[in-house]
Design a protein around this motif. Structure first.
Motif, mmCIF file in Angstrom:
data_model
loop_
_atom_site.group_PDB
_atom_site.id
_atom_site.type_symbol
_atom_site.label_atom_id
_atom_site.label_comp_id
_atom_site.label_asym_id
_atom_site.label_seq_id
_atom_site.Cartn_x
_atom_site.Cartn_y
_atom_site.Cartn_z
ATOM 1 N N MET A 83 12.872 54.336 24.767
ATOM 2 C CA MET A 83 12.305 54.583 26.085
ATOM 3 C C MET A 83 13.095 53.809 27.134
ATOM 4 N N ARG A 85 15.983 44.940 25.193
ATOM 5 C CA ARG A 85 14.977 45.446 24.258
ATOM 6 C C ARG A 85 13.710 44.601 24.339
ATOM 7 N N ARG A 86 12.576 45.259 24.130
ATOM 8 C CA ARG A 86 11.294 44.558 24.016
ATOM 9 C C ARG A 86 10.780 44.693 22.594
ATOM 10 N N ASP A 136 9.723 48.283 20.613
ATOM 11 C CA ASP A 136 8.908 49.321 21.242
ATOM 12 C C ASP A 136 9.441 49.775 22.593
ATOM 13 N N ARG A 137 10.546 49.179 23.077
ATOM 14 C CA ARG A 137 11.059 49.616 24.370
ATOM 15 C C ARG A 137 12.522 49.229 24.508
#
Length: 282
Positions: free
Chosen positions: A1, A214-215, A223-224
């Motif tokens: 995402m 990045r997360r 997740d991101r």
């Protein structure tokens, strides 16, 4: 995402690093390590300023009593509100320089170093208290980089970039134990550089030669991913009055043909919710 980014400050920093929100001043601090520059940026007014540090500067953080603490080539120094400079901890090592640093929940500075030639094991991570007492926490480090704490202060996250990992420790009273992998960066995705931990305990990681931040959720799940138009993404931090905007530094050093925005400061408005960061207790 992916998410929409904006260019906060168009710049040509050789090695832009270390974004830090200063709530008392209402502006963002960031640095250009190799040009010894400390930048400030006020998103409300658009005002920018630049000052020259005494040496190559790896990190800059606000102090509880005003002024700044600087992680410098030869140690940790204090910049007073009137502009005066003095050493807090002076420990020059030939061929070595400062790199990233972070302020722990107790107000101590955890300051990283590395060798200019990036020789394996040539760096350290040290804990510096407000009175200048220094303790080496980790030795045998190659490129000491991102450091941050969980919202409850019980976990510390840490990056030694060539390992291609984010590690996590148990943290208690300024001591860390039980080092273990938290997240790995796969081949071809770049190298982990700076990090920040948000209010939910998720870890945001900047990827050098990965064009992204990045997360990772607290259990280590990716997740991101937020991508940027430059390869060398160096560090990230939440800022703005509500700590909802993610600021991201980048570098152009070592690139034969740097993209037009390499070395700029980016912002991702409304990316999440950051934690209030403590000031250095010195």
């Amino acid at each position: 995402m992916s998410a929409a980014y904006e260019v906060a400050v168009r710049a040509e920093a050789e090695l832009g690093e270390g974004p830090t929100w200063d709530p008392a001043a209402g502006h963002l601090l960031w640095i250009d390590i190799l040009n010894s520059r400390v930048h400030t940026y006020d998103p409300a007014s658009g005002h920018r300023s630049v000052r020259t540090a005494p040496q190559h500067v790896g990190a800059v953080k606000p102090r509880a009593g005003g002024g700044l603490v600087l992680n410098l080539r030869d140690g940790v120094g204090l910049l007073d509100p009137d502009g005066g400079f003095r050493w807090l901890h002076h420990e020059p090592v030939p061929g070595r320089r400062a790199n990233d640093a972070a302020v722990a929940p107790d107000g101590s500075l955890w300051a990283g170093t590395m060798r200019y030639d990036e020789a394996p094991g040539g760096g350290t991570l040290s804990r510096i208290t407000g009175d200048g007492t220094a303790e080496v926490v980790l030795d045998d480090v190659t490129v000491s980089n991102g450091t941050g704490w969980s919202p409850d202060g019980r976990l510390m996250y840490y990056i030694d970039t060539p390992t291609r990992r984010v590690d996590v420790f148990d943290h208690d009273g300024g001591r860390v134990t039980n080092r273990r992998p938290f997240a790995g960066i796969e081949d071809g995705a770049g190298f982990p550089d700076g990090l920040t931990v948000d209010a939910e305990g998720a870890v945001w990681v900047a990827l050098w030669d990965g064009s992204a931040v990045r997360r990772y959720t607290p259990d280590g799940t990716l997740d991101r991913v937020i991508t940027f138009p430059v390869p060398r993404v160096t560090a990230c931090a939440f800022g703005g009055p509500g700590l909802t905007d993610l600021y991201v530094t980048t570098a152009r050093v070592g690139l034969d043909a740097p993209p037009p925005l390499a070395g700029s400061l980016f912002v991702v408005p409304g990316a999440g919710k950051g934690q209030a960061q403590p000031a250095f207790a010195g």
